[in-house]
Design an enzyme around this catalytic site. Structure first.
Site, PDB file in Angstrom:
ATOM      1  N   GLY A  12       0.802  -1.363  -0.011  1.00  0.00           N
ATOM      2  CA  GLY A  12      -0.158  -0.076  -0.005  1.00  0.00           C
ATOM      3  C   GLY A  12       1.015   1.193  -0.270  1.00  0.00           C
ATOM      4  O   GLY A  12       1.876   1.321   0.737  1.00  0.00           O
ATOM      5  N   ILE A 142       1.988   2.249   7.033  1.00  0.00           N
ATOM      6  CA  ILE A 142       1.168   3.133   7.829  1.00  0.00           C
ATOM      7  C   ILE A 142       0.751   2.547   9.070  1.00  0.00           C
ATOM      8  O   ILE A 142       0.506   2.746  10.000  1.00  0.00           O
ATOM      9  CB  ILE A 142      -0.096   3.792   7.093  1.00  0.00           C
ATOM     10  CG1 ILE A 142      -1.152   2.723   6.784  1.00  0.00           C
ATOM     11  CG2 ILE A 142       0.518   4.822   5.886  1.00  0.00           C
ATOM     12  CD1 ILE A 142      -2.364   3.555   5.974  1.00  0.00           C
ATOM     13  N   ASP A 143       0.602   1.124   8.824  1.00  0.00           N
ATOM     14  CA  ASP A 143      -0.046   0.183   9.789  1.00  0.00           C
ATOM     15  C   ASP A 143       1.099   0.136  11.046  1.00  0.00           C
ATOM     16  O   ASP A 143       0.924  -0.244  11.909  1.00  0.00           O
ATOM     17  CB  ASP A 143      -0.124  -1.041   9.311  1.00  0.00           C
ATOM     18  CG  ASP A 143      -1.238  -1.244   8.316  1.00  0.00           C
ATOM     19  OD1 ASP A 143      -2.121  -0.615   8.563  1.00  0.00           O
ATOM     20  OD2 ASP A 143      -1.166  -1.679   7.161  1.00  0.00           O
ATOM     21  N   MET A 187      -7.985   2.094   9.520  1.00  0.00           N
ATOM     22  CA  MET A 187      -7.208   0.882   8.918  1.00  0.00           C
ATOM     23  C   MET A 187      -6.366   0.248   9.933  1.00  0.00           C
ATOM     24  O   MET A 187      -5.882   0.975  11.146  1.00  0.00           O
ATOM     25  CB  MET A 187      -6.297   1.390   7.780  1.00  0.00           C
ATOM     26  CG  MET A 187      -6.850   1.450   6.479  1.00  0.00           C
ATOM     27  SD  MET A 187      -5.561   1.782   5.109  1.00  0.00           S
ATOM     28  CE  MET A 187      -6.672   1.980   3.588  1.00  0.00           C
ATOM     29  N   GLY A 188      -6.515  -1.094  10.072  1.00  0.00           N
ATOM     30  CA  GLY A 188      -5.664  -1.782  11.087  1.00  0.00           C
ATOM     31  C   GLY A 188      -6.251  -3.244  11.101  1.00  0.00           C
ATOM     32  O   GLY A 188      -7.050  -3.538  11.623  1.00  0.00           O
ATOM     33  N   ARG A 189      -5.630  -4.327  10.303  1.00  0.00           N
ATOM     34  CA  ARG A 189      -6.071  -5.617  10.439  1.00  0.00           C
ATOM     35  C   ARG A 189      -6.230  -6.304  11.671  1.00  0.00           C
ATOM     36  O   ARG A 189      -6.935  -6.794  12.137  1.00  0.00           O
ATOM     37  CB  ARG A 189      -5.321  -6.371   9.406  1.00  0.00           C
ATOM     38  CG  ARG A 189      -5.956  -7.864   9.103  1.00  0.00           C
ATOM     39  CD  ARG A 189      -5.055  -8.422   8.069  1.00  0.00           C
ATOM     40  NE  ARG A 189      -5.125  -7.718   6.532  1.00  0.00           N
ATOM     41  CZ  ARG A 189      -6.038  -7.813   5.785  1.00  0.00           C
ATOM     42  NH1 ARG A 189      -7.055  -8.622   5.935  1.00  0.00           N
ATOM     43  NH2 ARG A 189      -6.056  -7.054   4.647  1.00  0.00           N
ATOM     44  N   GLU A 244     -10.501  -1.474  11.511  1.00  0.00           N
ATOM     45  CA  GLU A 244     -11.397  -2.310  10.663  1.00  0.00           C
ATOM     46  C   GLU A 244     -11.363  -3.897  11.004  1.00  0.00           C
ATOM     47  O   GLU A 244     -12.256  -4.541  10.794  1.00  0.00           O
ATOM     48  CB  GLU A 244     -10.775  -1.970   9.168  1.00  0.00           C
ATOM     49  CG  GLU A 244      -9.317  -2.470   9.149  1.00  0.00           C
ATOM     50  CD  GLU A 244      -8.789  -2.213   7.827  1.00  0.00           C
ATOM     51  OE1 GLU A 244      -9.570  -1.742   6.773  1.00  0.00           O
ATOM     52  OE2 GLU A 244      -7.497  -2.526   7.376  1.00  0.00           O
ATOM     53  N   GLN A 300      -6.500   7.934   4.506  1.00  0.00           N
ATOM     54  CA  GLN A 300      -5.417   8.169   5.607  1.00  0.00           C
ATOM     55  C   GLN A 300      -4.108   7.570   5.087  1.00  0.00           C
ATOM     56  O   GLN A 300      -2.917   7.870   5.782  1.00  0.00           O
ATOM     57  CB  GLN A 300      -5.775   7.284   6.793  1.00  0.00           C
ATOM     58  CG  GLN A 300      -5.909   5.763   6.362  1.00  0.00           C
ATOM     59  CD  GLN A 300      -6.985   4.985   7.183  1.00  0.00           C
ATOM     60  OE1 GLN A 300      -6.759   5.195   8.345  1.00  0.00           O
ATOM     61  NE2 GLN A 300      -8.013   4.516   6.519  1.00  0.00           N
ATOM     62  N   ARG A 301      -4.003   7.146   3.956  1.00  0.00           N
ATOM     63  CA  ARG A 301      -2.821   6.530   3.261  1.00  0.00           C
ATOM     64  C   ARG A 301      -1.901   7.675   2.618  1.00  0.00           C
ATOM     65  O   ARG A 301      -0.668   7.550   2.764  1.00  0.00           O
ATOM     66  CB  ARG A 301      -2.920   5.460   2.342  1.00  0.00           C
ATOM     67  CG  ARG A 301      -3.486   4.478   3.012  1.00  0.00           C
ATOM     68  CD  ARG A 301      -3.557   3.091   1.942  1.00  0.00           C
ATOM     69  NE  ARG A 301      -3.983   3.247   0.781  1.00  0.00           N
ATOM     70  CZ  ARG A 301      -4.156   1.912  -0.038  1.00  0.00           C
ATOM     71  NH1 ARG A 301      -4.025   0.790   0.301  1.00  0.00           N
ATOM     72  NH2 ARG A 301      -4.468   2.208  -1.198  1.00  0.00           N
TER      73      ARG A 301
END
Length: 408
Positions: A12, A142-143, A187-189, A244, A300-301
């Site tokens: 990403g 970003i994560d 975002m954030g798996r 998320e 946000q990316r």
């Protein structure tokens, strides 16, 4: 003269990934690299023989500076998983044949966790065939979920955007004389670093978000509804930040309770979307309140208009450090950031074995999560230096100017 260099970008995009590319390019050029190639669309593009001579595309100091301020992946990206060497040697033979044709001596790959898997496999194969090519990973995501490194370039700018956006969403809710609920999906798996950044919205002029839910802790829907009911009973508007990837105690993702697709990416990851929408609908049905869902998604990316200068600088530095390490003989390594001081904030670069980073996910420590629905001051203190200062875009006709790649 130093031999030829090739660099690619994967995964990403971020607001500062091109600053790392600029760091690789400028440092390699200044240290005397003969040619500096750029892979188009990462390792997949290289397999298709798609590459450019970057010296023909980036021709001045001004363009390097513009590249540092340009969001997304200048060279294009991919989500391509290299097979294991043992199961598909032909793919590696093809890659190394192309690298030999280009007389490549140094290979740099800018990416996140899955991209470091690529560096691990390529360096492993190089060792097996005794290839002299040096392979170095340049961290990006970003994560913020790469192991060993204190943080990853890209995270600080995304955190700055999220905290700023949350402040604006909170201001929006204050205009009404009746309670509303806004659920913001971030975002954030499996790692909640980005969602945790929403806590930075609390300041002298802002009360901050009311509830924060990270994937590191099981999510209880009944407790969630109860907490929202308690807060909204005071008549105030409620703003909630959710990752998320929050999961129920039985391991199911919350987004799976609503309408969703079962598609997965090249690495077998479920395509996530709909967590906030499901929760907002649930609140409306259960509590009868006005609730809305906001999904920050790709916003946000690449929000380079509000990027962190600290982040841009560190991204450039890790690119330069990667070149230095490779030119000094290192291979199979990843550049990492090591925090040596909090006050004043200071980070230095080091290298770590890629095998200790590839496919390892760094999560938010449980001791930095307060109860089930907030984060501690220690986590805020950790993120705070990473969002500092600004590097404004170069504006033309009222809009940011970006450096774009013309392959014609």
């Amino acid at each position: 003269m130093i031999g030829n260099v090739i660099v690619g970008q994967s995964g990403g995009p971020t607001a500062v990934i091109n600053s790392s590319l600029a760091g690789v390019y400028q440092t390699a050029r200044d240290r005397g690299a003969k040619k500096i190639y750029g892979m188009l669309h990462g390792i997949k593009g290289l397999l298709d023989r798609q590459y450019v001579d970057l010296s023909q595309k980036i021709r001045s100091a001004m363009e390097i500076d513009l590249l540092k301020r340009t969001p997304s992946s200048y060279l294009g990206s991919c989500r391509y998983k290299l097979p294991d060497v043992a199961s598909d040697k032909a793919t590696f033979e093809k890659i190394f044949a192309i690298l030999k044709e280009l007389e490549i001596e140094y290979f740099f790959y800018i990416g996140g966790n899955d991209s470091m898997d690529t560096i691990a496999k390529l360096s492993q194969y190089a060792e097996e065939i005794k290839s002299p090519i040096r392979f170095i990973g340049v961290p990006k995501t970003i994560d913020n979920d790469l192991a060993i490194t204190d943080h990853t370039p890209g995270f600080g700018s995304a955190a700055k955007f999220i905290a700023s956006t949350m402040k604006e969403i909170i201001r929006d809710g204050l205009v009404y004389d009746y309670p509303t609920v806004t659920v913001v999906e971030i975002m954030g798996r499996n790692a909640g670093w980005l969602t945790a950044a929403s806590a930075l919205s609390k300041s002298e002029d802002c009360e901050g978000v009311d509830l924060i839910y990270l994937p590191e802790k099981p999510f209880n829907i009944d407790m969630f509804i109860t907490r929202v009911k308690e807060i909204s009973a005071s008549g105030k508007s409620v703003v909630i930040a959710v990752s998320e990837g929050i999961k129920l105690p039985d391991g199911r993702y919350v987004f799976e309770l609503g309408q969703h697709a079962d598609s997965v990416d090249a690495f077998g990851h479920k395509q996530m979307s709909g967590t906030a929408s499901f929760l907002a609908t649930k609140l409306q049905l259960e509590l009868g309140v006005k609730a809305r869902a906001i999904e920050l998604s790709t916003l946000q990316r690449c929000a380079a208009h509000i990027s962190s200068r600290t982040d841009i600088t560190e991204a450039f530095n890790v690119g330069g450090a990667a070149v230095k390490a490779a030119f000094e003989g290192e291979t199979g390594k990843v550049v990492v950031l090591k925090r040596v001081s909090d006050d004043p904030y200071m980070c230095i670069t080091e290298t770590a074995d890629v095998r200790d980073i590839a496919n390892v996910e760094k999560k938010v420590p449980l001791e930095w999560i307060s109860g089930d629905d907030h984060v501690t001051k220690d986590l805020i203190h950790y993120i705070h230096p990473l969002i500092q200062a600004e590097l404004s875009p170069i504006m033309v006709d009222g809009l940011p100017r970006h450096l774009t790649l013309n392959c014609n």
